[in-house]
Every structure is written in C-alpha cells, then in structure tokens.
Design an enzyme around this catalytic site. Structure first.
Site, PDB file in Angstrom:
ATOM      1  N   ASP A  19     -16.446 -70.444 -34.740  1.00 35.03           N
ATOM      2  CA  ASP A  19     -16.231 -69.304 -34.228  1.00 35.03           C
ATOM      3  C   ASP A  19     -15.923 -68.296 -35.498  1.00 35.03           C
ATOM      4  O   ASP A  19     -14.921 -67.726 -35.768  1.00 35.03           O
ATOM      5  CB  ASP A  19     -14.533 -69.120 -33.498  1.00 35.03           C
ATOM      6  CG  ASP A  19     -14.956 -70.064 -32.450  1.00 35.03           C
ATOM      7  OD1 ASP A  19     -15.777 -70.207 -31.704  1.00 35.03           O
ATOM      8  OD2 ASP A  19     -13.726 -70.752 -32.265  1.00 35.03           O
ATOM      9  N   GLU A 201     -19.039 -65.649 -23.266  1.00 30.14           N
ATOM     10  CA  GLU A 201     -17.688 -65.453 -23.921  1.00 30.14           C
ATOM     11  C   GLU A 201     -18.109 -65.052 -25.732  1.00 30.14           C
ATOM     12  O   GLU A 201     -19.398 -64.881 -25.885  1.00 30.14           O
ATOM     13  CB  GLU A 201     -16.870 -66.613 -24.170  1.00 30.14           C
ATOM     14  CG  GLU A 201     -17.721 -67.926 -24.766  1.00 30.14           C
ATOM     15  CD  GLU A 201     -16.944 -69.341 -24.998  1.00 30.14           C
ATOM     16  OE1 GLU A 201     -15.995 -69.357 -24.265  1.00 30.14           O
ATOM     17  OE2 GLU A 201     -17.687 -70.179 -25.512  1.00 30.14           O
TER      18      GLU A 201
END
Length: 322
Positions: A19, A201
């Site tokens: 991420d 997401e």
C-alpha cells in the site's frame, strides 16, 4: 541525481512495503509511507527525490494501541497537507475484534511531520444525518481536491454473504469530518473484480490537466488476481453524482508473468522533478504465495511511468510495464 542508484521502473523499489504512498510537498521534498509487514505502526521517509527515498531512513511517527480501537491491523496510511497542517489517514482494527477495521485520522500542526507531534483525532467523522458510513469494515481512505472542494473516498463492505467491498465518496467539511452523506461510487460489477472476494478498494486520483480526473482502484483478493481498475469524470461535473463517473470495462493493470510482476495494486501517483507522472504501486515478484497472502510480507513498492494517450479526444493515462 540523488540516491545511490538510478531510478528503475517495474521492479522492486522499496521491499516489503505494501500500500505504498508518496507525497511531494510544496518545498519539493518527497515523503513515503506504507503498510509495514507487522501492521503495528506508521512510518515516514523523506528525501529530495524518488531515488533517494529508497535509501532514506525510516521514522516511526505512531504505534498501535495495546488494546481497543487502533490496536491491530494498521493499514494503508496516507500523508496529506491540508489547511496548513499535516494529516495521516489510515485504517485499524481492535485486538479483541481484529476485523473491526475503521478509518482514523492523525494531525500534526508542526512544520516537520517526522519530528513533530502527532495527535489522534479519532475515527473519521461522518456527516450529520449519515447513519451508514464507517459502521462496517472500512479502509483505504484517500483525499483529493477539485474546484476548491475536498473529497474523501474510501472502501467499505456491505453485509451480503461474504461481504462486498464498495467504494464510496463524500465531500469533506474538515480534514476529519465529512460534509455530505456517502455516495456509492463503484461496486464489483465485473468478473475480474470478483476473484476470491468481491472487492473495490485502494482509490487514488490523478488529473490530466485538461479538465478530466481519473480514479484508479484495486480489485479482487490479495494475490496474483489483484489488479487495477479505473473510473473517469469531468472536473466540472457533480462528483457526488454517480452518473458523472464512467467505469472502464477492463482492468488497466494486472499480473504480467513474463515480467515477473504479480498482483499489482493499491497505487498512488506522484511526479518526478521534471513533471513526469509516476504511478507508485505494490506487487509481488513470485507467483506462489507462502501462507495467507495478507500476512506474506513480499508485497513490494514499485514505480511505473504514466503514459498519456488521446482517446476519443480525451488525454487518458495508460499503464504498462514497458
């Protein structure tokens, strides 16, 4: 050129940092943060270039709580500079309920976010009258500005069977409170968004400088089928109207076995010193994942130059491994 090595693309840039997120501040300095394998803290790096970030020292600016909210699964931090202050948006669970993932906000009023003091602002606040936002598994929040307004985009699951992760958008009243009720932006419609789990997401926005914005997001389970989809909208449109957004039928970036890049996703965008747009994303370099993909540490931060091409008269971003 700073750093001890030349900047290379579509290979491991910063290992074991999922991420990944890069922010270039107004003074030209680059900041990097990401989920760490232990999911137990938030770290920052700073350097004068992307090359130098790879070797920059890592500083822990916040650690998880021993119990209660924000005590487990500290995920996907993003660093933003809003209204003259620093903010970190991240998600966290609870030791006694590890999947009770909710979005939280940290604030730093000091000039230097690495040496400054971070204050917990608590859970992201929904708009008055909103009974739904952040009631369920919520994560991967990002913030972007358009026409003087700030928007918050996040993933939240709805309780249908195994649960479905959708993306929602709202206008912001302040850096830690929403002004409007949530609007459903995208749900996993296509087969490539439904592998293992039905997932949308990891949103992030890039603009083309000609009046259009593009929101990339990640889809499917955390493995080799993880990939990147994209929405687009006109900057002058009502971004809280779902009809303002057009969803690409196919993923814009996915696994390439020939290149040895597996499960690319959860990206952000930044710029080189010369203005070149760069996608920062994570991916694996092995096809077979040992153990639970979520806890396997080998999601590595990588870089890709963004190409721009005209399609139907609109300059659109193109992502490939060339």
């Amino acid at each position: 050129m700073n750093g001890n090595h030349e900047l290379k693309y579509n290979c491991v840039w910063i290992p074991q940092r999922a991420d990944p997120y890069v922010y270039r501040h107004t003074d030209g300095m680059y900041y990097f943060t990401a989920s760490v394998p232990a999911y137990d803290q938030i770290v920052l790096r700073r350097a004068e270039s992307l090359e130098a970030l790879a070797d920059a020292g890592e500083h822990t600016v916040w650690v998880k709580h021993p119990s209660g909210p924000m005590s487990e699964h500290i995920w996907a931090p993003e660093l933003h500079y809003l209204e003259g202050k620093w903010y970190i948006y991240f998600a966290g669970g609870e030791k006694d309920d590890v999947w009770k993932i909710r979005p939280y906000v940290l604030e730093c009023t000091d000039e230097d976010p690495i040496t400054g003091t971070w204050t917990e602002k608590g859970k992201m606040q929904r708009a008055d009258g909103d009974e739904f936002s952040f009631e369920a598994f919520s994560l991967d929040a990002t913030v972007f500005e358009n026409k003087g307004k700030y928007y918050y985009v996040w993933a939240e699951k709805v309780s249908v069977g195994k649960q479905i992760s959708n993306l929602y958008i709202a206008e912001m009243e302040s850096p830690y409170k929403l002004k409007t009720e949530q609007v459903l932006l995208t749900t996993p419609d296509y087969d490539w968004e439904r592998v293992g789990f039905w997932v949308n997401e990891g949103p992030f926005v890039i603009k083309n400088g000609e009046g259009q914005l593009f929101l990339t997001y990640s889809a499917s389970e955390t493995g080799v089928c993880y990939c990147v989809g994209m929405l687009s909208a006109d900057e002058d449109s009502d971004l809280l109207d779902p009809l303002s957004w057009k969803k690409s039928r196919y993923p814009v970036l996915c696994t390439d076995e020939e290149k040895g890049i597996y499960g690319p996703g959860h990206n952000c965008f930044t710029k080189l010193e010369d203005g070149t747009d760069v996608m920062v994303y994570h991916a694996r370099t092995e096809k077979e994942i040992v153990g639970n993909p979520l806890y396997n540490p080998n999601r590595h931060a990588m870089l890709m130059k963004v190409k721009w091409e005209k399609k139907d008269g609109i300059k659109v971003p193109v992502f490939d491994y060339e």
